[in-house]
Design a protein around this motif. Sequence first.
Motif, PDB file in Angstrom:
ATOM      1  N   ILE A  19       3.954   3.131 -13.365  1.00  0.00           N
ATOM      2  CA  ILE A  19       4.508   1.975 -12.554  1.00  0.00           C
ATOM      3  C   ILE A  19       4.055   1.788 -11.392  1.00  0.00           C
ATOM      4  N   PHE A  20       3.373   0.506 -10.881  1.00  0.00           N
ATOM      5  CA  PHE A  20       2.656   0.259  -9.807  1.00  0.00           C
ATOM      6  C   PHE A  20       3.542  -0.544  -9.075  1.00  0.00           C
ATOM      7  N   PRO A  21       3.758  -0.192  -7.604  1.00  0.00           N
ATOM      8  CA  PRO A  21       4.755  -1.183  -6.645  1.00  0.00           C
ATOM      9  C   PRO A  21       3.835  -2.377  -6.268  1.00  0.00           C
ATOM     10  N   GLU A  54       0.863  -1.154  -0.058  1.00  0.00           N
ATOM     11  CA  GLU A  54       0.062   0.042   0.008  1.00  0.00           C
ATOM     12  C   GLU A  54       0.853   1.131   0.129  1.00  0.00           C
ATOM     13  N   SER A  55       0.434   2.227  -0.605  1.00  0.00           N
ATOM     14  CA  SER A  55       1.123   3.717  -0.264  1.00  0.00           C
ATOM     15  C   SER A  55       0.339   4.612  -0.403  1.00  0.00           C
ATOM     16  N   PRO A  99      -5.210  11.161   0.136  1.00  0.00           N
ATOM     17  CA  PRO A  99      -5.935  11.304   1.492  1.00  0.00           C
ATOM     18  C   PRO A  99      -6.382   9.687   1.816  1.00  0.00           C
ATOM     19  N   ALA A 100      -6.216   8.815   0.789  1.00  0.00           N
ATOM     20  CA  ALA A 100      -6.426   7.462   1.158  1.00  0.00           C
ATOM     21  C   ALA A 100      -5.461   6.762   0.562  1.00  0.00           C
ATOM     22  N   PRO A 101      -5.035   5.293   1.362  1.00  0.00           N
ATOM     23  CA  PRO A 101      -3.898   4.914   0.431  1.00  0.00           C
ATOM     24  C   PRO A 101      -4.624   4.158  -0.737  1.00  0.00           C
ATOM     25  N   PHE A 102      -3.565   3.874  -1.835  1.00  0.00           N
ATOM     26  CA  PHE A 102      -3.875   3.213  -2.910  1.00  0.00           C
ATOM     27  C   PHE A 102      -3.351   1.730  -2.325  1.00  0.00           C
ATOM     28  N   TYR A 103      -4.085   0.576  -2.733  1.00  0.00           N
ATOM     29  CA  TYR A 103      -3.733  -0.660  -2.452  1.00  0.00           C
ATOM     30  C   TYR A 103      -3.231  -1.382  -3.700  1.00  0.00           C
TER      31      TYR A 103
END
Length: 387
Positions: free
Chosen positions: A210-212, A76-77, A95-99
């Motif tokens: 690019i997504f982690p 998550e970031s 404002p909210a995490p990206f999962y």
Amino acid sequence: MNRAYDVVIVGGGPAGSTAGYLLSKSGFKVLLIDKSTFPRHKLCGGCITDKTVKLLERVFGVTADDLKKNGVINFESSRYEIFCKDKLLSKRDSPAPFYFVERYIYDNFFLRKAQQAGTEVIEGERCTSFDISGSKVTTSTGRMFEAKVIIGADGFNSIVRQSFTGFDQRKWNENLAVALEIFVNRCDVKRQIDCPTLFFDFIEFGYAWIFPNKDRLTIGMCGLNKINRKTILRSFNNFLTAVGFRDLENLKSYGYYVPYGNFLLKPVYKNALLLGDAAGFADPLLGEGVFFSQRSAELASQVIMEAFENYKNAEGFHSYIETKYVDALQKNIYEELAYANKIRNVIFLYLSKFRYYPLKIAMDLFGDKAIEAIHGIRSYRWLRKLQ
Ligand SMILES: Cc1cc2nc3c(=O)[nH]c(=O)nc-3n(C[C@H](O)[C@H](O)[C@H](O)COP(=O)(O)OP(=O)(O)OC[C@H]3O[C@@H](n4cnc5c(N)ncnc54)[C@H](O)[C@@H]3O)c2cc1C
């Protein structure tokens, strides 16, 4: 003729499993058929927004923490970065995490939830033809199943959709995006990326990302198919070189299509309804589709339950499903997709002419509001706050 069901669902991705879960939990006799055996791969960036996590909690009763414990969410970031070529336009806290999820784990998790709720699941068998009027589905092994309702949750190339009278393939092709992705193990690259990072100006009417993930990076690009079909591979390689991943150019890339503003305004025909990618329900700005597949499943399931409760005759039943499903989509999905489409057009038609610099100004001006719209905290319509 095999046994008859209340509902037969074609496809066990996020859309099909959500519908299966909700309908089975309410006591309906549901059969779900998927051509693949799960866990199966699905090409995806695996980015899950706040609105999806809220839906999962509301529908399945699972929180983000539960999903992390079960290995479904693996990263998550709370930060994101946006670039134009290699120039940073915006870097902010979200404002909210990206999962981030691996789709073979995510989809398998929710398919098993549907199965546990009572959905009968057939895997590794392709549905080959439909008799919508006669309410029958035939599979590759020649088995035939009958149901009062058929749900097409069979993804982008939906054959349920193709059996709808009046479906216009040319119109559908107008607004679809072509996408490419590669997957890179973190241990194989020096550059590490720990937040979702978007790149504009490497492709017309589209973007790269690019997504982690815990162990790997997902690197992809998508753009309007009619403009980029022949050039996307070259654009993708230019992008890889520019971001310091030139040695990945020879890595196997995977391609697929994303609905990109070609959503159907009437994804229902007699007793058959379409959900998710089958109906073109992905955000035309970023191509996010997991939320819309599960949200359309939630809306459709509610309408189907009401129809079973209120109508015994076929005519009333079908017309209720048709009217109420379209109404529910209008209130909950179409407006968002239409406004996302407008913003998409402004960004790619006009802001691109100024190397996306006005996007930087807009991001600075609106602060978190734009990202709140992606998370579903605000509407794309004038960025007004949602409840
Ligand atoms: C490169 C790429 C990156 C993406 N990144 C993201 C992202 O980061 N976040 C996000 O939210 N969305 C993303 N999307 C979109 C997302 O993947 C889709 O919107 C989502 O998977 C739609 O879910 P669905 O259940 O409607 O269909 P699917 O997930 O496609 O599931 C359809 C199922 O139907 C089955 N099926 C198909 N035909 C038949 C048949 N004839 N008989 C039986 N079974 C059949 C398939 O095996 C499959 O399991 C991305 C898409 C692409 C291509």
